[in-house]
Design a protein around this motif. Structure first.
Motif, PDB file in Angstrom:
ATOM      1  N   LEU A  13     -13.008 -29.577  25.423  1.00 38.33           N
ATOM      2  CA  LEU A  13     -14.269 -30.270  25.190  1.00 38.33           C
ATOM      3  C   LEU A  13     -14.605 -31.236  26.320  1.00 38.33           C
ATOM      4  O   LEU A  13     -15.764 -31.362  26.726  1.00 38.33           O
ATOM      5  N   ARG A  14     -13.595 -31.911  26.848  1.00 44.49           N
ATOM      6  CA  ARG A  14     -13.835 -32.848  27.962  1.00 44.49           C
ATOM      7  C   ARG A  14     -14.313 -32.088  29.205  1.00 44.49           C
ATOM      8  O   ARG A  14     -15.230 -32.523  29.897  1.00 44.49           O
ATOM      9  N   ALA A  37     -22.031 -34.535  23.282  1.00 44.39           N
ATOM     10  CA  ALA A  37     -22.764 -35.776  23.513  1.00 44.39           C
ATOM     11  C   ALA A  37     -21.841 -36.984  23.475  1.00 44.39           C
ATOM     12  O   ALA A  37     -22.199 -38.062  23.937  1.00 44.39           O
ATOM     13  N   GLY A  38     -20.641 -36.807  22.937  1.00 44.04           N
ATOM     14  CA  GLY A  38     -19.669 -37.881  22.868  1.00 44.04           C
ATOM     15  C   GLY A  38     -18.338 -37.327  22.412  1.00 44.04           C
ATOM     16  O   GLY A  38     -18.287 -36.343  21.675  1.00 44.04           O
ATOM     17  N   LEU A  39     -17.268 -37.953  22.883  1.00 44.95           N
ATOM     18  CA  LEU A  39     -15.933 -37.468  22.560  1.00 44.95           C
ATOM     19  C   LEU A  39     -14.961 -38.624  22.695  1.00 44.95           C
ATOM     20  O   LEU A  39     -14.963 -39.335  23.696  1.00 44.95           O
ATOM     21  N   ASP A  40     -14.174 -38.839  21.655  1.00 50.58           N
ATOM     22  CA  ASP A  40     -13.092 -39.812  21.746  1.00 50.58           C
ATOM     23  C   ASP A  40     -11.846 -39.173  21.150  1.00 50.58           C
ATOM     24  O   ASP A  40     -11.827 -37.979  20.900  1.00 50.58           O
ATOM     25  N   GLY A  41     -10.830 -39.919  20.920  1.00 46.18           N
ATOM     26  CA  GLY A  41      -9.588 -39.357  20.416  1.00 46.18           C
ATOM     27  C   GLY A  41      -9.638 -38.902  18.972  1.00 46.18           C
ATOM     28  O   GLY A  41      -8.692 -38.295  18.483  1.00 46.18           O
ATOM     29  N   HIS A  42     -10.743 -39.161  18.292  1.00 45.39           N
ATOM     30  CA  HIS A  42     -10.842 -38.830  16.874  1.00 45.39           C
ATOM     31  C   HIS A  42     -11.929 -37.823  16.550  1.00 45.39           C
ATOM     32  O   HIS A  42     -11.789 -37.057  15.606  1.00 45.39           O
ATOM     33  N   GLY A  43     -13.026 -37.852  17.307  1.00 45.09           N
ATOM     34  CA  GLY A  43     -14.143 -37.008  16.937  1.00 45.09           C
ATOM     35  C   GLY A  43     -14.994 -36.567  18.108  1.00 45.09           C
ATOM     36  O   GLY A  43     -14.820 -37.005  19.245  1.00 45.09           O
ATOM     37  N   LEU A  44     -15.914 -35.684  17.771  1.00 45.65           N
ATOM     38  CA  LEU A  44     -16.834 -35.070  18.722  1.00 45.65           C
ATOM     39  C   LEU A  44     -18.244 -35.268  18.197  1.00 45.65           C
ATOM     40  O   LEU A  44     -18.495 -35.084  17.005  1.00 45.65           O
ATOM     41  N   ARG A  56     -14.697 -34.209  13.176  1.00 42.86           N
ATOM     42  CA  ARG A  56     -13.339 -34.698  13.429  1.00 42.86           C
ATOM     43  C   ARG A  56     -12.600 -33.680  14.296  1.00 42.86           C
ATOM     44  O   ARG A  56     -12.660 -32.483  14.029  1.00 42.86           O
ATOM     45  N   LEU A  57     -11.909 -34.147  15.331  1.00 45.16           N
ATOM     46  CA  LEU A  57     -11.178 -33.237  16.211  1.00 45.16           C
ATOM     47  C   LEU A  57     -10.130 -32.436  15.458  1.00 45.16           C
ATOM     48  O   LEU A  57      -9.918 -31.257  15.756  1.00 45.16           O
ATOM     49  N   ASP A  58      -9.488 -33.033  14.458  1.00 41.94           N
ATOM     50  CA  ASP A  58      -8.451 -32.300  13.741  1.00 41.94           C
ATOM     51  C   ASP A  58      -9.023 -31.234  12.809  1.00 41.94           C
ATOM     52  O   ASP A  58      -8.280 -30.435  12.243  1.00 41.94           O
TER      53      ASP A  58
END
Length: 102
Positions: A13-14, A37-44, A56-58
């Motif tokens: 995704l990155r 549009a946004g990505l962190d360690g928990h969600g997209l 949620r990424l998981d």
């Protein structure tokens, strides 16, 4: 000892986000499509022209990214040693890898 690269949903995704590529993510058996549009360690945050989705990424089982983009000047691929290589777009629209036999 051989070096190894771990590819994760987040890595894919990155890369799509960095290269402004659309993605498809598989969430609970459904493919969702859009741009990152946004990505962190928990969600997209997946964005389309009509809506934004927070996922949620998981919950993501798979990520699909288009292999080629018609207007892209270069493509990324991995060589036999699994190292990132860049290919330049030829006039006919194909990609040529450096050092590749023709």
């Amino acid at each position: 000892m051989h070096g190894s690269t771990l590819f994760t949903v987040g890595t894919a995704l990155r890369r799509a986000e960095d290269n402004h590529l659309p993605v498809e993510v598989l969430v609970h058996g459904q493919w969702l499509r859009g741009n990152v549009a946004g990505l962190d360690g928990h969600g997209l945050i997946l964005s389309t022209h009509a809506e934004h989705s927070v996922i949620r990424l998981d919950s993501i089982c798979a990520v699909r990214i288009p292999e080629t983009m018609p207007d892209a000047p270069v493509a990324e691929t991995f060589d036999e040693q699994h190292q990132l290589a860049m290919a330049a777009r030829e006039e006919d629209g194909s990609f040529a890898m450096p050092g590749a036999a023709v």
